[in-house]
Motif scaffolding. Structure first.
Motif, PDB file in Angstrom:
ATOM      1  N   SER A   2       7.660  -9.288 -14.494  1.00 44.73           N
ATOM      2  CA  SER A   2       7.626  -8.713 -15.829  1.00 44.73           C
ATOM      3  C   SER A   2       6.395  -9.184 -16.584  1.00 44.73           C
ATOM      4  O   SER A   2       5.708 -10.116 -16.173  1.00 44.73           O
ATOM      5  CB  SER A   2       8.890  -9.070 -16.601  1.00 44.73           C
ATOM      6  N   CYS A   3       6.116  -8.488 -17.687  1.00 48.71           N
ATOM      7  CA  CYS A   3       4.940  -8.757 -18.496  1.00 48.71           C
ATOM      8  C   CYS A   3       5.321  -9.702 -19.628  1.00 48.71           C
ATOM      9  O   CYS A   3       6.254  -9.428 -20.374  1.00 48.71           O
ATOM     10  CB  CYS A   3       4.395  -7.442 -19.049  1.00 48.71           C
ATOM     11  N   ARG A   4       4.606 -10.802 -19.745  1.00 50.23           N
ATOM     12  CA  ARG A   4       4.908 -11.791 -20.782  1.00 50.23           C
ATOM     13  C   ARG A   4       4.525 -11.281 -22.166  1.00 50.23           C
ATOM     14  O   ARG A   4       5.023 -11.748 -23.178  1.00 50.23           O
ATOM     15  CB  ARG A   4       4.153 -13.104 -20.494  1.00 50.23           C
ATOM     16  N   SER A   5       3.587 -10.312 -22.225  1.00 50.55           N
ATOM     17  CA  SER A   5       3.132  -9.835 -23.528  1.00 50.55           C
ATOM     18  C   SER A   5       4.073  -8.786 -24.121  1.00 50.55           C
ATOM     19  O   SER A   5       4.416  -8.848 -25.293  1.00 50.55           O
ATOM     20  CB  SER A   5       1.733  -9.230 -23.416  1.00 50.55           C
ATOM     21  N   CYS A   6       4.483  -7.829 -23.304  1.00 52.53           N
ATOM     22  CA  CYS A   6       5.305  -6.765 -23.883  1.00 52.53           C
ATOM     23  C   CYS A   6       6.731  -6.773 -23.338  1.00 52.53           C
ATOM     24  O   CYS A   6       7.589  -6.033 -23.815  1.00 52.53           O
ATOM     25  CB  CYS A   6       4.661  -5.398 -23.661  1.00 52.53           C
ATOM     26  N   GLY A   7       6.991  -7.607 -22.337  1.00 51.05           N
ATOM     27  CA  GLY A   7       8.362  -7.714 -21.849  1.00 51.05           C
ATOM     28  C   GLY A   7       8.749  -6.662 -20.828  1.00 51.05           C
ATOM     29  O   GLY A   7       9.838  -6.695 -20.285  1.00 51.05           O
ATOM     30  N   ARG A  29      -2.541  -5.707 -13.761  1.00 47.21           N
ATOM     31  CA  ARG A  29      -2.314  -5.685 -15.202  1.00 47.21           C
ATOM     32  C   ARG A  29      -1.025  -4.925 -15.495  1.00 47.21           C
ATOM     33  O   ARG A  29      -0.591  -4.106 -14.697  1.00 47.21           O
ATOM     34  CB  ARG A  29      -3.481  -4.975 -15.913  1.00 47.21           C
ATOM     35  N   CYS A  30      -0.467  -5.179 -16.657  1.00 42.86           N
ATOM     36  CA  CYS A  30       0.764  -4.501 -17.038  1.00 42.86           C
ATOM     37  C   CYS A  30       0.506  -3.007 -17.198  1.00 42.86           C
ATOM     38  O   CYS A  30      -0.386  -2.612 -17.937  1.00 42.86           O
ATOM     39  CB  CYS A  30       1.277  -5.082 -18.355  1.00 42.86           C
ATOM     40  N   PRO A  31       1.249  -2.149 -16.514  1.00 43.76           N
ATOM     41  CA  PRO A  31       1.034  -0.702 -16.626  1.00 43.76           C
ATOM     42  C   PRO A  31       1.313  -0.184 -18.041  1.00 43.76           C
ATOM     43  O   PRO A  31       0.827   0.881 -18.422  1.00 43.76           O
ATOM     44  CB  PRO A  31       2.013  -0.099 -15.632  1.00 43.76           C
ATOM     45  N   GLU A  32       2.060  -0.921 -18.834  1.00 48.19           N
ATOM     46  CA  GLU A  32       2.394  -0.468 -20.192  1.00 48.19           C
ATOM     47  C   GLU A  32       1.312  -0.871 -21.196  1.00 48.19           C
ATOM     48  O   GLU A  32       0.837  -0.061 -21.965  1.00 48.19           O
ATOM     49  CB  GLU A  32       3.718  -1.081 -20.648  1.00 48.19           C
ATOM     50  N   CYS A  33       0.925  -2.155 -21.207  1.00 52.98           N
ATOM     51  CA  CYS A  33       0.046  -2.633 -22.276  1.00 52.98           C
ATOM     52  C   CYS A  33      -1.264  -3.203 -21.769  1.00 52.98           C
ATOM     53  O   CYS A  33      -2.122  -3.590 -22.551  1.00 52.98           O
ATOM     54  CB  CYS A  33       0.777  -3.664 -23.133  1.00 52.98           C
ATOM     55  N   GLY A  34      -1.446  -3.265 -20.464  1.00 53.29           N
ATOM     56  CA  GLY A  34      -2.719  -3.729 -19.933  1.00 53.29           C
ATOM     57  C   GLY A  34      -2.900  -5.237 -19.918  1.00 53.29           C
ATOM     58  O   GLY A  34      -3.936  -5.742 -19.499  1.00 53.29           O
ATOM     59  N   SER A  35      -1.897  -5.955 -20.344  1.00 48.16           N
ATOM     60  CA  SER A  35      -2.013  -7.415 -20.383  1.00 48.16           C
ATOM     61  C   SER A  35      -2.081  -7.997 -18.965  1.00 48.16           C
ATOM     62  O   SER A  35      -1.395  -7.527 -18.059  1.00 48.16           O
ATOM     63  CB  SER A  35      -0.798  -7.998 -21.115  1.00 48.16           C
ATOM     64  N   PRO A  36      -2.912  -9.016 -18.780  1.00 52.01           N
ATOM     65  CA  PRO A  36      -2.955  -9.643 -17.454  1.00 52.01           C
ATOM     66  C   PRO A  36      -1.827 -10.662 -17.238  1.00 52.01           C
ATOM     67  O   PRO A  36      -1.661 -11.174 -16.136  1.00 52.01           O
ATOM     68  CB  PRO A  36      -4.311 -10.351 -17.459  1.00 52.01           C
TER      69      PRO A  36
HETATM   70 ZN    ZN Z   1       2.848  -5.413 -20.951  1.00 52.72          ZN
END
Ligand code: ZN
Ligand code: ADP
Ligand code: ZN
Length: 741
Positions: free
Chosen positions: A450-455, A490-497
């Motif tokens: 999971s993405c730590r930035s957007c969850g 990268r996160c497919p939703e928000c691009g966060s690494p």
């Molecule tokens: Zn994300």
């Protein structure tokens, strides 16, 4: 009326049990025939009359109906327990697709040499006042084991040795000084089958409240009228379900019948066991996985001889050979531990229903968070619903629950695993010298990303379950449909690494807590710290006795313990179980959150619960925060209907496994082709075969086929065909097949 058929074993014995013959049930006998019924049937060329036992009842004939003979009559009289257990094994074999050998091993105790049986009892030789003084002294000297022992002896003048050593973590050598000083005594009695002395006087009966009494009356009135059913006792945490069980047990014993109580091993604590002992004395036996094969065998023999009337234990206690079984209770019926992991992969709820039917017993399922299946059946009227809505202790209230959005914490620059709210609550509790539980649910749920930035969690586009991360080839896979993709950078939703396999372990959490709250006394309870025998109980006892401020742990800490000084429960990452690659993940999450919340404010002090999550709007989390089972149930059922998952539809899973991967793949291909042709199976009701997760275990490759249908009997028919195909084609010689329906 549709004809109904019965599988019958002729002249039952361990050898003949593998082969069942099908008979038609005449309409006049329909009501009387179920698994375990004794019948007379025409057999062989001359149609000689033979004795038989019914081991399965079905609407689907195995071959052309004209050729099937009819059952002549049923036979009265008690069925010997040994024969009943053989019938049960035969039923399990056909229901779960195991071998007869596996089924027999599960149902019948393995004969083992037992040393001459002796029963040890630990007795106090001092008065209560003297014990009080000794307790105080031991406390000052920090002799923890002795403190526990004296406390137990203050409650009960004598203790069964086996239980005491297991649950209090005492050894003979540690007791030697006390024996030498004559403070305690250990009495050994050979083959005593009388109740342990001392208990009879200690019985404690709590007067029931109105709700509890109504539940008890409902069951007992029907019991007296000869009505046997399955009841679902749905009562919030702390509503007094255990007291209801004990009242029912007392009555059933009173009319001369016996009782099996299933409690998941993890909840089978010393406190729970002692509650039963105090009420029922020595007619109880306890089963757990720490017993040696010999000890187990001994317990079961005692049951068969009628020396005990109550067996308490995990799912295997279901096979206790009671001749006069009158009641089965399954506490925490939603627990995953009731499903066997090895063949026959039975569910205790199902087997209990069959045993209850065979013995004319009632079945009571209890839970604060019933499984969706059970509640669905209660709604359908298949089970009778009994409800407890209030906490039993008047002073105890349900806790206040707050949900904290971890995305917002990160956005505000808080990188700690403690949200600001939780952190300030913890500090406040530490100052007030109240206790805290921090719950981190990891076990069994690793490996989703999971993405730590957007969850956002990486999910399957087809199945609405999380993808599983496979480290070996850096890919993500759906184990429902086989979809796979490379691990994104990268996160497919928000691009966060900041995207990674999820999960902080309890150890890391414990270290973080030490840094964040210097001086706090912290205990950790997880698979690592409880590996040693008795460690589990020791940690719980130490915490209950106030030896630590914070207890950190996995689900082990949320099951059924009563810590009156706990006023704060922190759930570190509620999402962990939400993203498990399983259609039951929301149910598991709701259940864990509710059970964990139920740990706060059990005593006189008000409690708070903080749920940390990346998805504060998910219905499993909002419903758990509101402690509203009905809200959760309705939403979840909607989702199951939409996705075509149980209990809205039936799901047959067929797992095929082999050491030979090529043979497995060939067999899978053959099976899907065959089923597609035979049943026109295609589309969403026919999934796979997909890789099991994990695909390869102990060098055995595993694939699963999922078939959904609204009709149970159709799935049974499909399963029958699969079985026939396997027996017919050479292709399947090296393949093991298991079913789950
Ligand atoms: Zn994300
Ligand atoms: P559950 O099994 O539903 O979690 P328990 O049976 O363990 O609930 O009861 C919770 C607590 O309430 C226990 O400490 C128990 O002794 C107490 N209790 C249960 N029933 C009553 C009652 N009728 N009156 C007073 N206390 C009760
Ligand atoms: Zn999928």
């Amino acid at each position: 009326m549709e004809p109904v058929y019965a599988d019958v074993i002729i002249d039952i014995s361990a050898r003949s049990v593998d082969r069942a013959f099908q008979y038609r049930i005449p309409p006049t006998l329909l009501e009387q025939i179920h698994v375990g019924t004794r019948v007379r049937v025409p057999f062989g060329k001359g149609d000689t009359m033979r004795h038989g036992f019914v081991v399965a009842v079905t609407k689907e004939p195995d071959f052309s109906p004209e050729k099937i003979k009819e059952i002549a009559a049923t036979e009265d009289g008690a069925v010997p327990i040994q024969d009943q257990m053989l019938c049960l094994a035969a039923w399990m074999k056909s229901r779960y697709g195991s071998t007869m050998n596996q089924a027999l091993k599960t149902v019948l105790p393995v004969k083992t040499k037992v040393a001459a049986r002796e029963e040890k009892t630990l007795l106090s030789r001092r008065s209560k006042e003297e014990l009080q003084a000794l307790l105080k002294e031991a406390g000052q000297k920090k002799y923890k084991a002795r403190v526990r022992l004296y406390k137990a002896l203050l409650e009960n003048e004598s203790l069964p040795w086996g239980l005491t050593s297991q649950k209090l973590g005492l050894t003979m050598s540690s007791l030697k000084p006390l024996l030498d000083k004559g403070i305690i005594e250990i009495r050994t009695e050979k083959k005593s089958c009388s109740p342990v002395p001392g208990y009879e006087t200690e019985r404690q009966i709590v007067p029931l409240n109105g709700e509890q009494q109504r539940a008890v009356d409902t069951v007992l009135q029907e019991y007296a009228a000869g009505i046997r059913k399955t009841y679902l006792l749905y009562g919030i945490t702390g509503s007094g379900k255990t007291e209801v069980y004990m009242e029912l047990i007392a009555h059933v014993l009173h009319v001369g019948r016996q009782v099996i109580v299933l409690i998941p091993e993890i909840s089978l604590t010393y406190q729970t066991v002692m509650r039963f002992y105090r009420r029922f004395g020595g007619r109880i036996a306890i089963m757990n996985s720490r017993l040696s094969a010999g000890e187990r065998y001994d317990q079961l023999e005692r049951a068969a001889r009628g020396e005990i009337d109550i067996m308490i234990g995990p799912r295997s206690a279901l096979f206790t050979p009671f001749e006069r079984l009158g009641l089965i209770i399954i506490d925490e019926e939603h627990e995953g531990a009731y499903q066997s992991e090895t063949a026959p992969r039975y569910h205790a709820r199902e087997v209990a229903a069959i045993r209850a039917q065979m013995n004319g017993a009632s079945l009571v399922l209890g839970s604060a968070t019933p499984s969706l299946e059970s509640f669905y059946r209660a709604q359908n009227g298949e089970y009778a619903l009994l409800t407890l809505t209030k906490r039993a202790k008047t002073a105890s209230r349900l806790a206040r629950v707050q949900v904290v959005d971890l995305r917002a914490e990160l956005a505000d620059g808080n990188r700690s695993i403690f949200s600001r709210r939780l952190s300030s609550f913890i500090k406040e509790r530490l100052e007030k010298k109240e206790q805290i539980l921090l719950f981190m649910n990891r076990r069994g749920y690793a490996n989703f990303v999971s993405c730590r930035s957007c969850g956002t969690a990486m999910r399957c586009p087809h199945c609405d379950v999380s993808l599983t991360y496979h480290k070996d080839d850096n890919r993500l896979r759906c184990h429902y449909c086989g979809f796979e993709r490379r691990m994104p950078e990268r996160c497919p939703e928000c691009g966060s690494p900041y995207i990674a396999p999820f999960g902080t372990g309890t150890q890391k959490l414990s270290e973080a807590a030490e840094r964040a709250f210097p001086g706090a006394r912290i205990l950790r309870m997880d698979a690592d710290t409880t590996a040693r025998k008795g460690a589990h109980e020791e940690i719980l006892q130490a915490f209950a006795e106030g030896e630590a401020d914070i207890l950190i742990g996995t689900q082990m800490i949320v099951k059924g313990h009563d810590f009156p000084r706990v006023t704060l429960v922190g759930i570190m990452a509620a999402d962990l179980s939400l993203y498990a690659p399983d259609f039951r993940s929301a149910e598991r999450t709701f259940e864990l959150l509710t059970q964990a919340s139920g740990r706060a404010g059990r005593g006189e002090l008000a409690g708070d619960v903080v749920i940390q999550t990346y998805v504060p709007d998910h219905f499993a989390i909002t419903a758990a925060a509101a402690q509203d089972y009905m809200q959760f149930y309705k939403q979840e059922l909607l989702y199951r209907r939409l996705m075509g998952y149980p209990p809205a539809v039936w799901l047959l899973s067929i797992q095929m496994s082999s050491r030979d991967e090529k043979a497995l793949l060939r067999a899978c291909e053959d099976m899907s082709g065959y089923l597609a042709k035979q049943f026109g199976l295609a589309g969403p009701s026919f999934i796979g075969p997909v890789r099991a997760s994990p695909y390869k275990v102990n060098d055995i490759y595993r694939k699963i086929l999922y078939i959904k249908n609204e009709r149970y009997d159709i799935l049974l028919k499909i399963r029958g065909c699969v079985q026939k195909r396997m027996e017919a084609a050479d292709l399947y010689r090296r393949i093991l097949v298991q079913y789950d329906l």
